[in-house]
Design an enzyme around this catalytic site. Structure first.
Site, short mmCIF file in Angstrom:
data_model
loop_
_atom_site.label_atom_id
_atom_site.label_comp_id
_atom_site.label_asym_id
_atom_site.label_seq_id
_atom_site.Cartn_x
_atom_site.Cartn_y
_atom_site.Cartn_z
N GLY A 187 -13.11 12.19 -3.18
CA GLY A 187 -14.55 12.43 -3.17
C GLY A 187 -14.96 13.87 -2.96
O GLY A 187 -16.14 14.20 -3.06
N ALA A 199 -14.22 23.49 -11.34
CA ALA A 199 -13.16 23.30 -12.34
C ALA A 199 -12.48 24.62 -12.69
O ALA A 199 -11.28 24.65 -12.95
CB ALA A 199 -13.75 22.67 -13.60
N ASP A 244 -7.64 30.65 -5.71
CA ASP A 244 -6.31 30.08 -5.54
C ASP A 244 -5.32 31.16 -5.13
O ASP A 244 -5.17 32.17 -5.82
CB ASP A 244 -5.84 29.43 -6.85
N TYR A 269 2.64 34.39 -2.30
CA TYR A 269 2.06 35.51 -3.03
C TYR A 269 1.93 36.75 -2.14
O TYR A 269 1.79 37.87 -2.65
CB TYR A 269 0.68 35.17 -3.58
N LYS A 291 -0.99 27.44 -0.90
CA LYS A 291 0.22 26.64 -1.10
C LYS A 291 1.26 26.93 -0.03
O LYS A 291 1.41 28.07 0.40
CB LYS A 291 0.83 26.92 -2.47
N HIS A 327 4.07 23.95 -2.93
CA HIS A 327 4.23 24.86 -4.06
C HIS A 327 5.27 24.37 -5.08
O HIS A 327 5.19 24.68 -6.27
CB HIS A 327 4.64 26.24 -3.54
#
Length: 292
Positions: free
Chosen positions: A8, A13, A42, A47, A72, A105
């Protein structure tokens, strides 16, 4: 454009990725993206730029609830207790108490017991309200099957390599069967620019994509991102160039025809350009994530 996840929660997007963006360039790039209109950022522990992502969000002046943060857990932090601590590391670097989407990840197939333990930690964090949604990345159908033998919560997102030259239809079908959103990394095929496909130098030069772009007065990148959105996927393009950041966001005011989408689907070569998720091991890919 907003996607509703299987629990929910609403997620933009189209997001902005920072893979391989150096820390000293990340804050400015993310700030530019937020000023452009992106609201999904993201990143990942591996990273090395979570701190700069958090800095840019604070600089933006936007309310925390206006920005959807996704990060991640790296395989070196898999295991129940280790992954709970990974959350503390990531949230501390980001400077937030809650992460919107927290995902694994990789699947780590040779130590799937650690993968299961890590996912149980995500479920704990979700139950405690420290994350709003949980998911996975680079999970193949067999990894999803194995995960769901023990998991109580279906992943909300599976982030995988998807672009016109590599569409992974079997992964997308497995995701759809479970109500999982497929999120595309390298969504405009940037990875094909330096790893040849045999079809063209890269997706940006493909005559089919260029032809569709010309028909709409758009760029190849915009056509590919629009393709993802119209097919119900999330996409997270990356750039450090302000003009490209803006270009990639300008995809909400045109539509591809069914025939054009089918032509893009037909470009699939079946050739993977990133690491094979079935080959990920701690020995080959493990790397400690710093505490701070």
């Amino acid at each position: 454009m907003i996607l509703t996840l299987n629990n929910g929660v609403s997620m933009p997007a189209l997001g902005f990725g920072v893979y391989q963006t150096p820390p000293d360039a990340t804050a400015e790039a993310v700030q530019t993206a937020l000023e452009t209109g992106y609201r999904l950022i993201d990143t990942a522990a591996a990273y090395g730029n979570e701190r700069e992502v958090g800095e840019a969000i604070r600089r933006s002046g936007l309310d925390r609830d206006e920005v959807f943060i996704e990060t991640k857990v790296w395989i070196s932090d898999f295991g129940h207790e280790e992954t709970l601590h990974a959350f503390d590391k990531s949230s501390g670097k980001l400077g937030v108490d809650r992460i919107d989407l927290f995902i694994l990840h990789q699947a780590l197939p040779t130590r799937f017991d650690l993968t299961q333990g890590a996912y149980r930690a995500l479920e704990t964090l979700l139950s405690d309200g420290r994350v709003r949604a949980i998911g996975v990345s680079n999970f193949m159908p067999e990894h999803l099957d194995a995960l769901m033998k023990e998991a109580g919560v279906v992943p909300a997102v599976n982030q995988v390599e998807v672009h016109p030259y590599f569409t992974q239809p079997e992964v997308q079908a497995a995701d759809a069967d479970r109500g999982i959103v497929t999120q595309a990394w390298s969504p405009i095929g940037g990875i094909t620019s330096y790893r040849g496909t045999g079809a063209a130098t890269s997706t940006f030069d493909d005559p089919v994509i260029v032809g569709i772009a010309d028909a709409h007065g758009r760029t190849p990148a915009q056509v590919m991102l629009r393709w993802h959105l119209q097919e119900g996927r999330s996409a997270i393009p990356k750039s450090v160039r302000p003009e490209r950041i803006a270009e990639n966001f300008g995809v909400f005011d045109f539509d591809l025809t069914d025939a054009e989408r089918a032509a893009l689907d037909a470009l699939d070569t079946g050739i993977r350009h990133g690491p094979d998720p079935r080959d990920i091991t701690l020995e080959a890919y493990g790397s400690p994530i710093p505490e701070a």
